[in-house]
Design a protein around this motif. Sequence first.
Motif, PDB file in Angstrom:
ATOM      1  N   MET A   1     -58.146 -14.763   2.943  1.00 31.20           N
ATOM      2  CA  MET A   1     -58.989 -13.570   3.076  1.00 31.20           C
ATOM      3  C   MET A   1     -58.441 -12.433   2.218  1.00 31.20           C
ATOM      4  SD  MET A   1     -59.848 -13.622   7.158  1.00 31.20           S
ATOM      5  CE  MET A   1     -60.668 -12.045   7.025  1.00 31.20           C
ATOM      6  N   MET A   2     -57.127 -12.232   2.232  1.00 32.19           N
ATOM      7  CA  MET A   2     -56.540 -11.151   1.442  1.00 32.19           C
ATOM      8  C   MET A   2     -56.698 -11.395  -0.049  1.00 32.19           C
ATOM      9  SD  MET A   2     -53.055 -10.290   3.556  1.00 32.19           S
ATOM     10  CE  MET A   2     -53.156  -9.733   5.265  1.00 32.19           C
ATOM     11  N   LEU A   3     -56.614 -12.651  -0.465  1.00 31.09           N
ATOM     12  CA  LEU A   3     -56.832 -12.955  -1.874  1.00 31.09           C
ATOM     13  C   LEU A   3     -58.280 -12.694  -2.270  1.00 31.09           C
ATOM     14  CD1 LEU A   3     -54.735 -16.238  -2.309  1.00 31.09           C
ATOM     15  CD2 LEU A   3     -54.243 -13.984  -3.272  1.00 31.09           C
ATOM     16  N   GLY A   4     -59.219 -12.990  -1.332  1.00 38.75           N
ATOM     17  CA  GLY A   4     -60.624 -12.681  -1.598  1.00 38.75           C
ATOM     18  C   GLY A   4     -60.852 -11.184  -1.736  1.00 38.75           C
ATOM     19  N   ILE A   5     -60.205 -10.411  -0.842  1.00 40.79           N
ATOM     20  CA  ILE A   5     -60.320  -8.947  -0.924  1.00 40.79           C
ATOM     21  C   ILE A   5     -59.719  -8.442  -2.229  1.00 40.79           C
ATOM     22  CG2 ILE A   5     -59.533  -6.790   0.123  1.00 40.79           C
ATOM     23  CD1 ILE A   5     -59.652  -8.218   2.844  1.00 40.79           C
ATOM     24  N   ALA A   6     -58.551  -9.037  -2.601  1.00 43.00           N
ATOM     25  CA  ALA A   6     -57.915  -8.619  -3.854  1.00 43.00           C
ATOM     26  C   ALA A   6     -58.810  -8.918  -5.050  1.00 43.00           C
ATOM     27  CB  ALA A   6     -56.565  -9.321  -4.009  1.00 43.00           C
TER      28      ALA A   6
ATOM     29  N   GLN B   1     -63.821  -4.152  -8.726  1.00 47.14           N
ATOM     30  CA  GLN B   1     -64.390  -2.837  -8.467  1.00 47.14           C
ATOM     31  C   GLN B   1     -63.419  -1.701  -8.780  1.00 47.14           C
ATOM     32  OE1 GLN B   1     -65.656  -3.015  -4.397  1.00 47.14           O
ATOM     33  NE2 GLN B   1     -67.116  -4.687  -4.743  1.00 47.14           N
ATOM     34  N   ASN B   2     -62.162  -1.882  -8.395  1.00 48.47           N
ATOM     35  CA  ASN B   2     -61.180  -0.808  -8.571  1.00 48.47           C
ATOM     36  C   ASN B   2     -59.823  -1.440  -8.924  1.00 48.47           C
ATOM     37  OD1 ASN B   2     -59.638   1.465  -8.542  1.00 48.47           O
ATOM     38  ND2 ASN B   2     -60.208   2.133  -6.491  1.00 48.47           N
ATOM     39  N   PRO B   3     -59.594  -1.766 -10.159  1.00 43.28           N
ATOM     40  CA  PRO B   3     -58.365  -2.456 -10.561  1.00 43.28           C
ATOM     41  C   PRO B   3     -57.091  -1.749 -10.140  1.00 43.28           C
ATOM     42  CG  PRO B   3     -59.954  -2.400 -12.360  1.00 43.28           C
ATOM     43  CD  PRO B   3     -60.500  -1.496 -11.304  1.00 43.28           C
ATOM     44  N   ASP B   4     -57.122  -0.438 -10.007  1.00 44.84           N
ATOM     45  CA  ASP B   4     -55.900   0.284  -9.653  1.00 44.84           C
ATOM     46  C   ASP B   4     -55.425  -0.063  -8.246  1.00 44.84           C
ATOM     47  OD1 ASP B   4     -55.944   1.471 -12.120  1.00 44.84           O
ATOM     48  OD2 ASP B   4     -57.008   3.275 -11.424  1.00 44.84           O
ATOM     49  N   ASN B   5     -56.362  -0.346  -7.358  1.00 48.50           N
ATOM     50  CA  ASN B   5     -55.996  -0.664  -5.966  1.00 48.50           C
ATOM     51  C   ASN B   5     -55.747  -2.159  -5.742  1.00 48.50           C
ATOM     52  OD1 ASN B   5     -56.264   2.023  -5.271  1.00 48.50           O
ATOM     53  ND2 ASN B   5     -58.437   1.803  -4.726  1.00 48.50           N
ATOM     54  N   ALA B   6     -55.988  -2.964  -6.761  1.00 60.59           N
ATOM     55  CA  ALA B   6     -55.847  -4.417  -6.593  1.00 60.59           C
ATOM     56  C   ALA B   6     -54.390  -4.835  -6.392  1.00 60.59           C
ATOM     57  CB  ALA B   6     -56.439  -5.136  -7.803  1.00 60.59           C
ATOM     58  N   VAL B   7     -53.462  -4.072  -6.978  1.00 57.60           N
ATOM     59  CA  VAL B   7     -52.046  -4.424  -6.852  1.00 57.60           C
ATOM     60  C   VAL B   7     -51.602  -4.409  -5.397  1.00 57.60           C
ATOM     61  CG1 VAL B   7     -49.694  -3.754  -7.457  1.00 57.60           C
ATOM     62  CG2 VAL B   7     -51.515  -3.594  -9.162  1.00 57.60           C
ATOM     63  N   GLN B   8     -52.032  -3.367  -4.643  1.00 57.01           N
ATOM     64  CA  GLN B   8     -51.654  -3.287  -3.233  1.00 57.01           C
ATOM     65  C   GLN B   8     -52.224  -4.464  -2.444  1.00 57.01           C
ATOM     66  OE1 GLN B   8     -49.529  -1.142  -1.946  1.00 57.01           O
ATOM     67  NE2 GLN B   8     -49.234  -0.225  -3.973  1.00 57.01           N
ATOM     68  N   ALA B   9     -53.462  -4.844  -2.739  1.00 58.33           N
ATOM     69  CA  ALA B   9     -54.061  -5.984  -2.044  1.00 58.33           C
ATOM     70  C   ALA B   9     -53.318  -7.281  -2.346  1.00 58.33           C
ATOM     71  CB  ALA B   9     -55.545  -6.107  -2.431  1.00 58.33           C
ATOM     72  N   LEU B  10     -52.896  -7.446  -3.611  1.00 56.90           N
ATOM     73  CA  LEU B  10     -52.151  -8.650  -3.968  1.00 56.90           C
ATOM     74  C   LEU B  10     -50.771  -8.677  -3.294  1.00 56.90           C
ATOM     75  CD1 LEU B  10     -53.007  -8.907  -7.768  1.00 56.90           C
ATOM     76  CD2 LEU B  10     -53.708 -10.481  -5.959  1.00 56.90           C
ATOM     77  N   LEU B  11     -50.134  -7.499  -3.188  1.00 56.49           N
ATOM     78  CA  LEU B  11     -48.831  -7.452  -2.514  1.00 56.49           C
ATOM     79  C   LEU B  11     -48.957  -7.819  -1.039  1.00 56.49           C
ATOM     80  CD1 LEU B  11     -47.258  -4.241  -4.113  1.00 56.49           C
ATOM     81  CD2 LEU B  11     -46.646  -6.630  -4.550  1.00 56.49           C
ATOM     82  N   ARG B  12     -50.038  -7.342  -0.385  1.00 55.80           N
ATOM     83  CA  ARG B  12     -50.252  -7.711   1.014  1.00 55.80           C
ATOM     84  C   ARG B  12     -50.493  -9.214   1.141  1.00 55.80           C
ATOM     85  NH1 ARG B  12     -53.149  -2.781   1.079  1.00 55.80           N
ATOM     86  NH2 ARG B  12     -55.123  -3.888   0.753  1.00 55.80           N
ATOM     87  N   ALA B  13     -51.253  -9.784   0.201  1.00 50.27           N
ATOM     88  CA  ALA B  13     -51.480 -11.230   0.226  1.00 50.27           C
ATOM     89  C   ALA B  13     -50.176 -11.993   0.010  1.00 50.27           C
ATOM     90  CB  ALA B  13     -52.508 -11.614  -0.845  1.00 50.27           C
ATOM     91  N   GLN B  14     -49.319 -11.442  -0.869  1.00 54.60           N
ATOM     92  CA  GLN B  14     -48.027 -12.092  -1.107  1.00 54.60           C
ATOM     93  C   GLN B  14     -47.167 -12.082   0.146  1.00 54.60           C
ATOM     94  OE1 GLN B  14     -45.533 -10.155  -4.009  1.00 54.60           O
ATOM     95  NE2 GLN B  14     -44.419 -12.040  -4.492  1.00 54.60           N
TER      96      GLN B  14
END
Length: 396
Positions: A227-232, A238-251
């Motif tokens: 799910m977190m990877l899908g959100i990332a 949509q917003n590449p700047d916020n994608a890093v935080q989503a990927l870190l949470r998925a990690q």
Amino acid sequence: MKRIWAALVYLASGLLTAIASWLAIGVLLLSVVVLPLLPITAPWIRRIVDFDRRRLARFTGDRLQSPPPLDGPWLHRAQRVLADPDSRRDGIWLVTHALYGTLFGSIAIGVPGTLLQQPFVPLIWWAIPGGFENSFGVHVDSWPEALLSVPIGIVLTLVVLQFPRLAALDAKWARKLLAPPKASLEKRLAEVVATRAAALQAHGAELRRIERNLHDGTQNKLVGVVMMLGIAERTLKQNPDNAVQALLRAQDAAGDALEELRNVVRSIHPPVLDDLGLDGAIQALAARCPVPCVLTAEHLGRLPAAVEAAAYFAVAEALTNVAKHSGARHAWVSLGIIEDRLSVVVHDDGKGGADENQGTGLDGIRGRVAALDGSVEVSSPEGGPTVLTVVLPVGR
């Protein structure tokens, strides 16, 4: 000739165990008078009798089942020795074998030795001034007396030829005394059936536990990672700047899922057993126990994987109970091999009163140990101490 030699070895070795039986009878009588000695002497007496079982098995080819060891707390072992039918049968064997084994063994050693002397009597009597006494106390100083060795030798040869029958007679009544009675065999068969049922039940419970851990823990965490990877992915579009935080949470979630999976694998067979062996793995458990714990262990070597796993989980569960429920200030763990059986004892100075029906994990220990044809004994009177004794066959 081969049968005669086998019978001679069997009867002659019986003389050695008969002598040991005489000594054991004296020790047994002393132990009955001084009861605290009984738990110490009984295992050694059983070793002597078990040696005779193996000696009989080598001669006849029929293996006799040895009784289980008398384990458990000190006073409990003394009571079991007095009430145990196997111990009573051991005592009867000691007395009868001391008598008949001495007689038959003396014949087996004395007759061949005397027979070997007879051919030399006619050859050397005349060369000895004044003659000499033969094996039967007859003074040989003439040819008629010297030639008596011929019929004596014939009679002794006939006796030697009867050694196989004598050994067969000895083995027949030895089998009757040493073999467990029919009732014991039926009881043992019932124990084996119950053990196999416990093994299947423990196996099913273990599978359900692993399935539950995978479903409720690892699977949920992996679903969260997906799910977190899908959100990332959507955030990245949509917003590449916020994608890093989503990927870190998925990690982080993937790391948690990996750790959960490792815990499930460890619960199946702890890798520390492969790395350090049982004594090293138990040392690691004792070092991590919140209650100060002392380990006493001889060098065990490598044991069957199932035995090591059962012993490891038994100690782990026991030390967990010590930390959570006992209120103990100290704990002790001892490991040793006794008569091809691994003995594990966990002892604490806590308040006692351990109840297997209160979710203490003792029932799980019994299931694991019973699956390997082992035994578990718990002594935990109110006020303490609590002693858990686990005995597992090691198959050496």
